[in-house]
Design an enzyme around this catalytic site. Structure first.
Site, mmCIF file in Angstrom:
data_model
loop_
_atom_site.group_PDB
_atom_site.id
_atom_site.type_symbol
_atom_site.label_atom_id
_atom_site.label_comp_id
_atom_site.label_asym_id
_atom_site.label_seq_id
_atom_site.Cartn_x
_atom_site.Cartn_y
_atom_site.Cartn_z
ATOM 1 N N HIS A 66 5.066 -3.716 -8.409
ATOM 2 C CA HIS A 66 6.456 -4.009 -8.799
ATOM 3 C C HIS A 66 7.062 -5.002 -7.819
ATOM 4 O O HIS A 66 8.013 -5.710 -8.131
ATOM 5 C CB HIS A 66 7.298 -2.729 -8.874
ATOM 6 C CG HIS A 66 7.669 -2.173 -7.542
ATOM 7 N ND1 HIS A 66 6.760 -1.562 -6.708
ATOM 8 C CD2 HIS A 66 8.838 -2.162 -6.872
ATOM 9 C CE1 HIS A 66 7.366 -1.186 -5.597
ATOM 10 N NE2 HIS A 66 8.621 -1.539 -5.673
ATOM 11 N N LYS A 71 0.824 -3.413 0.052
ATOM 12 C CA LYS A 71 0.666 -3.223 1.501
ATOM 13 C C LYS A 71 0.215 -1.809 1.792
ATOM 14 O O LYS A 71 0.688 -0.851 1.199
ATOM 15 C CB LYS A 71 2.032 -3.473 2.154
ATOM 16 C CG LYS A 71 2.057 -3.405 3.643
ATOM 17 C CD LYS A 71 2.075 -4.792 4.248
ATOM 18 C CE LYS A 71 1.772 -4.801 5.717
ATOM 19 N NZ LYS A 71 0.361 -4.532 6.018
ATOM 20 N N LYS A 107 -3.699 1.124 -0.355
ATOM 21 C CA LYS A 107 -4.398 1.783 0.744
ATOM 22 C C LYS A 107 -5.876 1.464 0.630
ATOM 23 O O LYS A 107 -6.383 1.265 -0.479
ATOM 24 C CB LYS A 107 -4.203 3.312 0.667
ATOM 25 C CG LYS A 107 -4.391 4.009 1.987
ATOM 26 C CD LYS A 107 -3.163 3.879 2.860
ATOM 27 C CE LYS A 107 -3.325 4.543 4.194
ATOM 28 N NZ LYS A 107 -2.065 4.522 4.942
ATOM 29 N N SER A 363 5.413 -4.083 10.376
ATOM 30 C CA SER A 363 4.359 -4.880 9.739
ATOM 31 C C SER A 363 4.979 -5.964 8.845
ATOM 32 O O SER A 363 4.485 -7.082 8.769
ATOM 33 C CB SER A 363 3.483 -3.992 8.852
ATOM 34 O OG SER A 363 2.487 -3.380 9.619
#
Ligand code: NAD
Length: 472
Positions: A66, A71, A107, A363
């Site tokens: 979306h 990440k 992941k 990050s």
């Protein structure tokens, strides 16, 4: 986080469904938010140092696009399996949404025990995994950006970057293909302490809410609060450090080998050095030894920070936990059973999904730095310092009074990269805390802060999918 009867992914789904009832989205859209968009399961061979060939099992799951890129960290562990990677990828979507990091969740996992491989073998595995991701377009600054997780760190991220950049020569933003890199390889200052600092900012913000503290029978603010920390690793150490520096008393610390208690407060750095010298936190001068690591969880305290493993507070010990506030620094330290027991006792559980989001937030700052190709503060630091010096000089001249040297240094200094990263993280955690609390307060039927956090996440992802009307 997995309960006895459900898989980890099913548990996440259960929490999601519990929260979805408090949102306005139609079932189809909720299904789309929950689903893992892409699951890449791979097998590849490597030659071990002894000449034998081993087939490695690995995964990358992209839960949601979306927002792009996706990440999420890469885990090296023997326990890796598809269900776990899918669950962790979903949690990343919700975590990013809550802290307004504009990424979808992902992941990765490689099913190995890194301790059983030489550095050369680990490098071969990491590079081959990266090459497989490149081949399938599962990595890149605009598509999917991995990071460290359990069993991986800066070194693996540097290998990933090097492999990616080699396979994509001339790609100007290649540096943004992975985060958690060493500072010399495009990493950002302030990453190491980010999760612990985020935990502190989140808990402090809750402690500043007078109505919440009144309900818990506590005074507002973190000053003089008694804090217990389980796990003196990266997250536990830094959480303890920031609580102590802001006037709280870290009365208990737990590690593998046992726990220590000192009502006057412990200094995490001294305990850390003691452990380095003696191999144990036990027998720390002036502190009392407790028989086991778990004992610390039951100490009389105001704030408990489990920062080690999952499932440490469960149906066996939840009833004996005395803390008024539990800040979930680790991922999944409470089982669903413990959640229920503690809710009945009126304990406030600040959920992992947003409380430990400091790492992913920073990050995001690292990725922005990589895309902008400039260190934070480079353009304005000197200008600010010169301007502050000038203003201070004028004040001293006009008042005829001198500002003392400590204050002068503080007022004059221009923001460094670490200052800006810390400040961005503080803003992020404060905003997220208020958003979750306001959602909870607005609907008294929402049972707990974890569910409120899910509601916030679902609403944000739903908004970017649904209201745009982007489905064909
Ligand atoms: P770490 O390995 O640096 O630290 C964990 C510490 O816990 C170690 O010192 C270990 O000895 C200790 N420990 C292990 N078993 C214990 C036990 N039974 N009792 C007491 N202590 C024990 O790991 P970390 O990076 O600090 O991560 C801790 C937790 O926070 C994990 O759940 C991780 O998933 C989560 N987390 C970490 C980050 C991050 O940025 N590092 C971000 C989000 C979530």
């Amino acid at each position: 986080m997995a309960g006895e009867d459900y898989s980890f992914f099913e548990n996440v789904t259960k929490s999601f469904d519990k929260a979805a009832k408090f949102t306005k989205w139609e079932d189809g859209l909720l299904e789309q938010i929950k689903a893992c968009n892409a699951v890449y399961q791979m097998r590849f061979p490597i030659k071990r140092d002894d000449g034998s060939i081993e087939v490695i099992e690995a995964y990358r799951v992209q839960h949601s696009q979306h927002k792009t890129p996706c990440k999420g960290g890469i885990r090296f562990s023997e326990a890796v399996n598809q269900d776990e990677v899918m669950a962790l990828a979903s949690l990343m979507t919700y975590k990013c949404a809550i802290v307004n990091v504009p990424f979808g969740g992902a992941k990765g996992g490689i099913k190995i025990n890194p301790k059983k491989y030489s550095e050369f073998e680990l490098q071969k595995i990491t590079r081959r995994y990266t090459a497989e991701l490149v081949k399938k377009n599962f990595i890149g600054p605009g598509t999917d950006v991995p990071a460290p997780d359990y069993g991986t760190g800066e070194k693996e991220m540097a290998w990933i970057l090097d492999t990616y950049a080699t396979m994509r020569p001339g790609e100007v933003d290649a540096m943004g293909c992975v985060t958690g890199k060493p500072v010399t390889q495009g990493g950002v200052r302030g990453r190491k302490e980010a999760t612990g600092l985020g935990v502190f900012f989140g808990v402090r913000e809750v402690c500043l809410m007078t109505d919440v503290m009144e309900r818990l029978g506590l005074t507002p603010g973190v000053e003089n609060k008694r804090v217990v920390v389980q796990g003196l690793g990266n997250v536990g150490y830094h959480s303890a450090k920031f609580f102590r520096e802001h006037g709280a008393k870290v009365v208990g610390i737990a590690e593998y080998e046992g726990s220590i208690y000192d009502a006057n407060g412990l200094n995490e750095e001294e305990v850390f050095q003691h452990r380095r010298k003696t191999g144990s936190i036990l027998n720390f001068p002036g502190a009392e030894n407790l028989a086991s690591s778990l004992d610390a969880l039951e100490l009389d305290c105001d704030i408990l920070i489990p920062a080690a493993l999952e499932n440490v507070i469960n149906k066996d010990n939840a009833e004996r936990v005395k803390a008024k506030i539990i800040g979930e620094a680790a991922n999944g330290p409470l089982t669903p059973d413990a959640d229920e027991i503690l809710a009945k006792k009126g304990t406030l559980i600040i959920p992992d999904m947003y409380l430990n989001a400091g790492g992913v937030t920073v990050s995001y700052f690292e990725w922005l730095k990589n895309l902008s190709h400039v260190r934070y503060g480079r353009m304005e630091k000197r200008f600010t310092e010169n301007m502050n010096k000038h203003i201070l000089g004028q004040i001293e001249e006009l008042t005829g009074k001198a500002v003392n040297d400590t204050e002068k240094k503080f007022i004059e200094h221009g923001a460094s990269e670490a200052d800006l990263v810390h400040s961005g993280l503080e803003e992020t955690m404060i905003e997220a805390t208020h958003e979750i609390m306001n959602t909870w307060k607005a609907n008294p039927e929402i049972p707990d802060m974890r569910t409120a956090a899910y509601v916030v996440a679902i609403n944000k992802v739903g908004t970017s999918y649904g209201e745009l009307g982007i489905f064909p």
